[in-house]
Design a protein around this motif. Structure first.
Motif, PDB file in Angstrom:
ATOM      1  N   VAL A   1      46.772 -32.847  32.242  1.00  0.00           N
ATOM      2  CA  VAL A   1      47.332 -31.679  32.927  1.00  0.00           C
ATOM      3  C   VAL A   1      47.576 -30.579  31.901  1.00  0.00           C
ATOM      4  CG1 VAL A   1      49.291 -30.801  34.246  1.00  0.00           C
ATOM      5  CG2 VAL A   1      48.369 -33.068  34.744  1.00  0.00           C
ATOM      6  N   PHE A   2      46.932 -29.435  32.123  1.00  0.00           N
ATOM      7  CA  PHE A   2      47.121 -28.251  31.287  1.00  0.00           C
ATOM      8  C   PHE A   2      47.618 -27.124  32.157  1.00  0.00           C
ATOM      9  CE2 PHE A   2      43.347 -29.980  28.722  1.00  0.00           C
ATOM     10  CZ  PHE A   2      44.173 -30.639  27.829  1.00  0.00           C
ATOM     11  N   ASN A   3      48.666 -26.440  31.732  1.00  0.00           N
ATOM     12  CA  ASN A   3      49.194 -25.301  32.495  1.00  0.00           C
ATOM     13  C   ASN A   3      49.430 -25.667  33.953  1.00  0.00           C
ATOM     14  OD1 ASN A   3      49.140 -23.611  30.228  1.00  0.00           O
ATOM     15  ND2 ASN A   3      46.972 -23.175  30.564  1.00  0.00           N
ATOM     16  N   ALA A   4      49.999 -26.842  34.176  1.00  0.00           N
ATOM     17  CA  ALA A   4      50.420 -27.317  35.497  1.00  0.00           C
ATOM     18  C   ALA A   4      49.273 -27.617  36.452  1.00  0.00           C
ATOM     19  CB  ALA A   4      51.386 -26.321  36.148  1.00  0.00           C
ATOM     20  N   SER A   5      48.068 -27.847  35.932  1.00  0.00           N
ATOM     21  CA  SER A   5      46.943 -28.186  36.807  1.00  0.00           C
ATOM     22  C   SER A   5      45.929 -29.019  36.017  1.00  0.00           C
ATOM     23  CB  SER A   5      46.289 -26.906  37.341  1.00  0.00           C
ATOM     24  OG  SER A   5      45.303 -27.226  38.307  1.00  0.00           O
ATOM     25  N   TYR A   6      44.820 -29.378  36.689  1.00  0.00           N
ATOM     26  CA  TYR A   6      43.764 -30.125  36.010  1.00  0.00           C
ATOM     27  C   TYR A   6      43.113 -29.238  34.949  1.00  0.00           C
ATOM     28  CZ  TYR A   6      41.644 -27.897  40.111  1.00  0.00           C
ATOM     29  OH  TYR A   6      41.311 -27.019  41.098  1.00  0.00           O
ATOM     30  N   SER A   7      42.411 -29.873  34.021  1.00  0.00           N
ATOM     31  CA  SER A   7      41.775 -29.123  32.938  1.00  0.00           C
ATOM     32  C   SER A   7      40.557 -28.373  33.452  1.00  0.00           C
ATOM     33  CB  SER A   7      41.359 -30.076  31.809  1.00  0.00           C
ATOM     34  OG  SER A   7      40.261 -30.877  32.216  1.00  0.00           O
ATOM     35  N   GLY A   8      40.160 -27.342  32.723  1.00  0.00           N
ATOM     36  CA  GLY A   8      38.958 -26.586  33.073  1.00  0.00           C
ATOM     37  C   GLY A   8      37.709 -27.451  32.996  1.00  0.00           C
ATOM     38  N   LEU A   9      37.681 -28.369  32.044  1.00  0.00           N
ATOM     39  CA  LEU A   9      36.553 -29.284  31.895  1.00  0.00           C
ATOM     40  C   LEU A   9      36.386 -30.127  33.158  1.00  0.00           C
ATOM     41  CD1 LEU A   9      34.585 -30.027  29.559  1.00  0.00           C
ATOM     42  CD2 LEU A   9      36.163 -31.863  28.974  1.00  0.00           C
ATOM     43  N   PHE A  10      37.498 -30.619  33.674  1.00  0.00           N
ATOM     44  CA  PHE A  10      37.503 -31.428  34.897  1.00  0.00           C
ATOM     45  C   PHE A  10      36.973 -30.614  36.074  1.00  0.00           C
ATOM     46  CE2 PHE A  10      39.702 -33.276  38.600  1.00  0.00           C
ATOM     47  CZ  PHE A  10      39.470 -34.627  38.420  1.00  0.00           C
ATOM     48  N   LYS A  11      37.503 -29.412  36.244  1.00  0.00           N
ATOM     49  CA  LYS A  11      37.095 -28.559  37.369  1.00  0.00           C
ATOM     50  C   LYS A  11      35.630 -28.168  37.277  1.00  0.00           C
ATOM     51  CE  LYS A  11      37.967 -25.890  40.997  1.00  0.00           C
ATOM     52  NZ  LYS A  11      36.786 -25.086  41.224  1.00  0.00           N
ATOM     53  N   THR A  12      35.157 -27.876  36.066  1.00  0.00           N
ATOM     54  CA  THR A  12      33.761 -27.482  35.896  1.00  0.00           C
ATOM     55  C   THR A  12      32.818 -28.581  36.359  1.00  0.00           C
ATOM     56  OG1 THR A  12      34.340 -26.047  34.038  1.00  0.00           O
ATOM     57  CG2 THR A  12      32.030 -26.690  34.234  1.00  0.00           C
ATOM     58  N   PHE A  13      33.162 -29.835  36.071  1.00  0.00           N
ATOM     59  CA  PHE A  13      32.294 -30.932  36.518  1.00  0.00           C
ATOM     60  C   PHE A  13      32.154 -30.919  38.043  1.00  0.00           C
ATOM     61  CE2 PHE A  13      31.586 -35.192  38.161  1.00  0.00           C
ATOM     62  CZ  PHE A  13      30.456 -35.568  37.462  1.00  0.00           C
ATOM     63  N   PHE A  14      33.254 -30.778  38.749  1.00  0.00           N
ATOM     64  CA  PHE A  14      33.190 -30.823  40.209  1.00  0.00           C
ATOM     65  C   PHE A  14      32.617 -29.542  40.803  1.00  0.00           C
ATOM     66  CE2 PHE A  14      36.093 -34.217  39.113  1.00  0.00           C
ATOM     67  CZ  PHE A  14      35.507 -35.256  39.825  1.00  0.00           C
ATOM     68  N   ASP A  15      32.667 -28.440  40.054  1.00  0.00           N
ATOM     69  CA  ASP A  15      32.000 -27.211  40.505  1.00  0.00           C
ATOM     70  C   ASP A  15      30.488 -27.368  40.511  1.00  0.00           C
ATOM     71  OD1 ASP A  15      34.351 -25.847  40.902  1.00  0.00           O
ATOM     72  OD2 ASP A  15      34.284 -24.777  38.998  1.00  0.00           O
ATOM     73  N   VAL A  16      29.964 -28.214  39.629  1.00  0.00           N
ATOM     74  CA  VAL A  16      28.519 -28.410  39.515  1.00  0.00           C
ATOM     75  C   VAL A  16      27.969 -29.275  40.659  1.00  0.00           C
ATOM     76  CG1 VAL A  16      26.728 -29.467  38.077  1.00  0.00           C
ATOM     77  CG2 VAL A  16      28.491 -28.049  37.028  1.00  0.00           C
ATOM     78  N   LEU A  17      28.798 -30.171  41.193  1.00  0.00           N
ATOM     79  CA  LEU A  17      28.337 -31.082  42.248  1.00  0.00           C
ATOM     80  C   LEU A  17      28.063 -30.347  43.544  1.00  0.00           C
ATOM     81  CD1 LEU A  17      30.737 -34.157  41.905  1.00  0.00           C
ATOM     82  CD2 LEU A  17      28.558 -33.761  40.776  1.00  0.00           C
ATOM     83  N   ASP A  18      27.096 -30.844  44.320  1.00  0.00           N
ATOM     84  CA  ASP A  18      26.887 -30.340  45.675  1.00  0.00           C
ATOM     85  C   ASP A  18      28.124 -30.671  46.496  1.00  0.00           C
ATOM     86  OD1 ASP A  18      24.338 -29.404  45.172  1.00  0.00           O
ATOM     87  OD2 ASP A  18      23.405 -31.331  45.694  1.00  0.00           O
ATOM     88  N   ARG A  19      28.477 -29.791  47.396  1.00  0.00           N
ATOM     89  CA  ARG A  19      29.713 -29.960  48.161  1.00  0.00           C
ATOM     90  C   ARG A  19      29.730 -31.268  48.952  1.00  0.00           C
ATOM     91  NH1 ARG A  19      32.055 -26.616  53.210  1.00  0.00           N
ATOM     92  NH2 ARG A  19      34.045 -27.677  53.274  1.00  0.00           N
ATOM     93  N   GLU A  20      28.574 -31.701  49.457  1.00  0.00           N
ATOM     94  CA  GLU A  20      28.521 -32.908  50.294  1.00  0.00           C
ATOM     95  C   GLU A  20      28.389 -34.195  49.482  1.00  0.00           C
ATOM     96  OE1 GLU A  20      26.272 -30.346  50.695  1.00  0.00           O
ATOM     97  OE2 GLU A  20      27.402 -29.326  52.278  1.00  0.00           O
ATOM     98  N   SER A  21      28.245 -34.107  48.177  1.00  0.00           N
ATOM     99  CA  SER A  21      27.886 -35.283  47.380  1.00  0.00           C
ATOM    100  C   SER A  21      28.976 -36.357  47.316  1.00  0.00           C
ATOM    101  CB  SER A  21      27.490 -34.860  45.966  1.00  0.00           C
ATOM    102  OG  SER A  21      28.579 -34.247  45.317  1.00  0.00           O
ATOM    103  N   LEU A  22      30.229 -35.998  47.577  1.00  0.00           N
ATOM    104  CA  LEU A  22      31.308 -36.992  47.548  1.00  0.00           C
ATOM    105  C   LEU A  22      31.905 -37.253  48.922  1.00  0.00           C
ATOM    106  CD1 LEU A  22      33.269 -36.010  44.306  1.00  0.00           C
ATOM    107  CD2 LEU A  22      31.527 -37.765  44.597  1.00  0.00           C
TER     108      LEU A  22
END
Length: 197
Positions: free
Chosen positions: A82-103
């Protein structure tokens, strides 16, 4: 044999994020009681490739294999610092790359680490909404581990890990393994391509 994908967004080596991810994976495989392949992905190893994929619109090389591991797995464990009260940018970037329906419908266990207990709600107000948007099946128990959880014998962390692992295992057992789709299985005939149909 089913696959359990584990994402660790820790920046250091070793990291408490990876330690928590490994313990959650062990609890899940123990609860499953059968052979399960555990594939751990350290996002720090793919940082540059994730930025490239964000810019180009598709992953390539070893990062593509990491994405396919996650999207084809029977279950997913996702752990971030947790950085600055939320998930890390690295974490978010991974899920931004995935297709929306993939999970969609994929059983997911969420975990986070931080310096103090004050950040424990980041799982509920930051991570859960992200996975709700992706329509994943998040287990009820999430696990947050503060620094003091690792050194104290009085902590409830092992119980939370065991409960969360059992919940993920139950969801994985209840859901059939995802079928791998081959995008080239039914190609458009060449004459139709030429005719513009």
């Amino acid at each position: 044999m089913s696959t359990l994908a584990v994402i660790s967004a820790g920046l250091g080596r070793p990291s408490s994020t990876r330690l928590l991810a490994d313990r959650l994976a062990a609890a899940t495989t123990e609860a499953l009681g059968r052979d399960t392949a555990v594939e751990t992905i350290e996002l720090r190893d793919h940082a540059h490739a994730m930025v490239d994929a964000t810019l180009t619109g598709f992953p390539s090389g070893p990062f593509r294999a990491a994405v396919e591991t996650v999207t084809n797995a029977a279950g997913l464990i996702a752990v971030t610092p947790v950085f600055n009260a939320s998930y890390s940018g690295l974490f978010k970037t991974f899920f931004d790359v995935l297709d929306r329906e993939s999970l969609e419908g994929r059983p997911v266990l969420l975990g986070a680490t931080g310096g103090t207990e004050r950040h424990s709600l980041a799982i509920d107000y930051a991570m859960r909404p992200l996975f709700a948007y992706l329509r994943a099946g998040v287990v009820p128990t999430a696990v947050y581990a503060a620094s003091e959880d690792w050194g104290s014998g009085e902590t409830a962390l092992p119980d939370r890990i065991a409960r969360a692992g059992a919940e993920l295992a139950a969801l994985m057992e209840a859901r059939p393994a995802p079928a791998k789709e081959d995008p080239y299985e039914n190609p458009v005939p060449f004459d139709q391509l030429l005719a513009g149909r």
